[in-house]
Design an enzyme around this catalytic site. Structure first.
Site, PDB file in Angstrom:
ATOM      1  N   LYS A  19       0.817  -1.218   0.000  1.00 14.48           N
ATOM      2  CA  LYS A  19       0.000   0.000   0.000  1.00 14.48           C
ATOM      3  C   LYS A  19       0.857   1.277   0.000  1.00 14.48           C
ATOM      4  O   LYS A  19       2.064   1.232   0.269  1.00 14.48           O
ATOM      5  CB  LYS A  19      -0.929  -0.032   1.216  1.00 14.48           C
ATOM      6  CG  LYS A  19      -1.970  -1.153   1.156  1.00 14.48           C
ATOM      7  CD  LYS A  19      -2.936  -1.076   2.335  1.00 14.48           C
ATOM      8  CE  LYS A  19      -3.988  -2.180   2.258  1.00 14.48           C
ATOM      9  NZ  LYS A  19      -4.973  -2.075   3.367  1.00 14.48           N
ATOM     10  N   TYR A  49     -12.491  -1.877  -3.635  1.00 10.60           N
ATOM     11  CA  TYR A  49     -12.984  -1.943  -2.256  1.00 10.60           C
ATOM     12  C   TYR A  49     -14.513  -1.819  -2.164  1.00 10.60           C
ATOM     13  O   TYR A  49     -15.036  -1.496  -1.097  1.00 10.60           O
ATOM     14  CB  TYR A  49     -12.301  -0.881  -1.399  1.00 10.60           C
ATOM     15  CG  TYR A  49     -10.912  -1.287  -0.933  1.00 10.60           C
ATOM     16  CD1 TYR A  49     -10.735  -2.383  -0.090  1.00 10.60           C
ATOM     17  CD2 TYR A  49      -9.790  -0.575  -1.320  1.00 10.60           C
ATOM     18  CE1 TYR A  49      -9.474  -2.766   0.344  1.00 10.60           C
ATOM     19  CE2 TYR A  49      -8.515  -0.950  -0.883  1.00 10.60           C
ATOM     20  CZ  TYR A  49      -8.370  -2.044  -0.054  1.00 10.60           C
ATOM     21  OH  TYR A  49      -7.123  -2.427   0.383  1.00 10.60           O
ATOM     22  N   ASN A  89      -2.005   0.310   6.708  1.00  8.17           N
ATOM     23  CA  ASN A  89      -1.468  -0.927   7.291  1.00  8.17           C
ATOM     24  C   ASN A  89      -0.621  -1.736   6.308  1.00  8.17           C
ATOM     25  O   ASN A  89      -0.504  -2.948   6.420  1.00  8.17           O
ATOM     26  CB  ASN A  89      -2.599  -1.752   7.920  1.00  8.17           C
ATOM     27  CG  ASN A  89      -3.657  -2.139   6.920  1.00  8.17           C
ATOM     28  OD1 ASN A  89      -3.528  -1.852   5.728  1.00  8.17           O
ATOM     29  ND2 ASN A  89      -4.706  -2.795   7.381  1.00  8.17           N
ATOM     30  N   HIS A  91      -2.276  -5.376   1.541  1.00  4.03           N
ATOM     31  CA  HIS A  91      -3.577  -6.031   1.351  1.00  4.03           C
ATOM     32  C   HIS A  91      -3.315  -7.490   1.016  1.00  4.03           C
ATOM     33  O   HIS A  91      -2.347  -7.803   0.320  1.00  4.03           O
ATOM     34  CB  HIS A  91      -4.338  -5.383   0.177  1.00  4.03           C
ATOM     35  CG  HIS A  91      -5.502  -6.224  -0.284  1.00  4.03           C
ATOM     36  ND1 HIS A  91      -6.737  -6.142   0.307  1.00  4.03           N
ATOM     37  CD2 HIS A  91      -5.594  -7.198  -1.235  1.00  4.03           C
ATOM     38  CE1 HIS A  91      -7.557  -7.026  -0.282  1.00  4.03           C
ATOM     39  NE2 HIS A  91      -6.880  -7.672  -1.213  1.00  4.03           N
ATOM     40  N   GLU A  97      -9.802 -10.875  -7.508  1.00  3.61           N
ATOM     41  CA  GLU A  97      -8.868  -9.760  -7.327  1.00  3.61           C
ATOM     42  C   GLU A  97      -7.673  -9.880  -8.267  1.00  3.61           C
ATOM     43  O   GLU A  97      -7.175  -8.875  -8.781  1.00  3.61           O
ATOM     44  CB  GLU A  97      -8.403  -9.706  -5.862  1.00  3.61           C
ATOM     45  CG  GLU A  97      -9.531  -9.297  -4.916  1.00  3.61           C
ATOM     46  CD  GLU A  97      -9.102  -9.240  -3.458  1.00  3.61           C
ATOM     47  OE1 GLU A  97      -9.946  -8.888  -2.616  1.00  3.61           O
ATOM     48  OE2 GLU A  97      -7.929  -9.544  -3.147  1.00  3.61           O
TER      49      GLU A  97
HETATM   50  P1  ADP Z   1      -7.997  -6.603   5.804  1.00  5.98           P
HETATM   51  O1  ADP Z   1      -7.166  -5.693   4.906  1.00  5.98           O
HETATM   52  O2  ADP Z   1      -7.213  -7.076   6.988  1.00  5.98           O
HETATM   53  O3  ADP Z   1      -8.650  -7.729   5.036  1.00  5.98           O
HETATM   54  P2  ADP Z   1     -10.613  -5.313   5.848  1.00  5.98           P
HETATM   55  O4  ADP Z   1     -10.894  -6.064   4.588  1.00  5.98           O
HETATM   56  O5  ADP Z   1     -11.590  -5.405   6.967  1.00  5.98           O
HETATM   57  O6  ADP Z   1      -9.164  -5.705   6.430  1.00  5.98           O
HETATM   58  O7  ADP Z   1     -10.466  -3.763   5.522  1.00  5.98           O
HETATM   59  C1  ADP Z   1      -9.854  -3.344   4.313  1.00  5.98           C
HETATM   60  C2  ADP Z   1      -8.920  -2.197   4.634  1.00  5.98           C
HETATM   61  O8  ADP Z   1      -9.687  -1.079   5.110  1.00  5.98           O
HETATM   62  C3  ADP Z   1      -7.916  -2.454   5.753  1.00  5.98           C
HETATM   63  O9  ADP Z   1      -6.775  -3.166   5.334  1.00  5.98           O
HETATM   64  C4  ADP Z   1      -7.577  -1.042   6.190  1.00  5.98           C
HETATM   65  O10 ADP Z   1      -6.688  -0.403   5.270  1.00  5.98           O
HETATM   66  C5  ADP Z   1      -8.948  -0.369   6.090  1.00  5.98           C
HETATM   67  N1  ADP Z   1      -9.688  -0.429   7.365  1.00  5.98           N
HETATM   68  C6  ADP Z   1     -10.274  -1.526   7.925  1.00  5.98           C
HETATM   69  N2  ADP Z   1     -10.871  -1.220   9.081  1.00  5.98           N
HETATM   70  C7  ADP Z   1     -10.672   0.117   9.278  1.00  5.98           C
HETATM   71  C8  ADP Z   1     -11.042   1.062  10.303  1.00  5.98           C
HETATM   72  N3  ADP Z   1     -11.755   0.666  11.366  1.00  5.98           N
HETATM   73  N4  ADP Z   1     -10.639   2.337  10.151  1.00  5.98           N
HETATM   74  C9  ADP Z   1      -9.933   2.746   9.079  1.00  5.98           C
HETATM   75  N5  ADP Z   1      -9.559   1.916   8.057  1.00  5.98           N
HETATM   76  C10 ADP Z   1      -9.914   0.623   8.170  1.00  5.98           C
HETATM   77 MG    MG Z   2     -10.047  -7.588   3.482  1.00  2.00          MG
END
Ligand code: ADP
Ligand code: MG
Length: 140
Positions: free
Chosen positions: A11, A51, A114, A117, A128
């Protein structure tokens, strides 16, 4: 389990800090093989579509802004059980909850920024991968 493929994205928070190589080393050291890779600057349309499952979540608009804030590196990873293995190497979404030694624990800036992905199921991985790559760009 069998040989599987998953989609990974490095990212913008990570490309900005020049962490592509360090993250790739974590992936490769875990046994994941990078069988396709390209650096892109996502358009707003691409980020919104990628997304789309999170459209109703309160963080959706911020997430889209973040994902277009700089370059990303999109990758296809291959290994036995690649989807689960990559999720393990990545760590929990929130770096505060991520296990020691995971990419997110060591590199992520926040729950949003974070660093990586990873697809969450084999079926989503297929969709994807198709979103970003044609078959000829994937060399297993
Ligand atoms: P993951 O990437 O671990 O699969 P999710 O699919 O739930 O997590 O969420 C997609 C992305 O959205 C996350 O990787 C993160 O960048 C963002 N995200 C998820 N939850 C939050 C939150 N509570 N606040 C801000 N950004 C979030
Ligand atoms: Mg996810």
């Amino acid at each position: 389990m069998g040989v599987e493929r998953t989609l990974s994205i490095i990212k913008p928070d990570a490309t900005r800090r020049n962490l592509t190589g360090k993250i790739n080393a974590r992936l490769e050291d875990s046994g994941l093989k990078i069988i396709a890779q390209k650096r892109l600057h996502l358009t707003r349309g691409q980020a919104e579509k990628f997304y789309e499952v999170h459209k109703e979540r309160p963080f959706y608009n911020d997430l889209v802004e973040f994902m277009i804030s700089g370059p990303v590196v999109v990758q296809v990873l291959e290994a036995d059980g690649a989807v689960a293995l990559n999720r393990k190497v990545m760590g929990e979404t929130n770096p505060a909850n991520a296990a020691e030694g995971t990419i997110r624990r060591d590199f992520a800036e926040s729950i949003e920024a974070n660093s990586v992905h990873g697809s969450d199921s084999a079926e989503n991985a297929q969709n994807e991968i198709r979103f970003f790559f044609s078959e000829t760009e994937i060399v297993g």
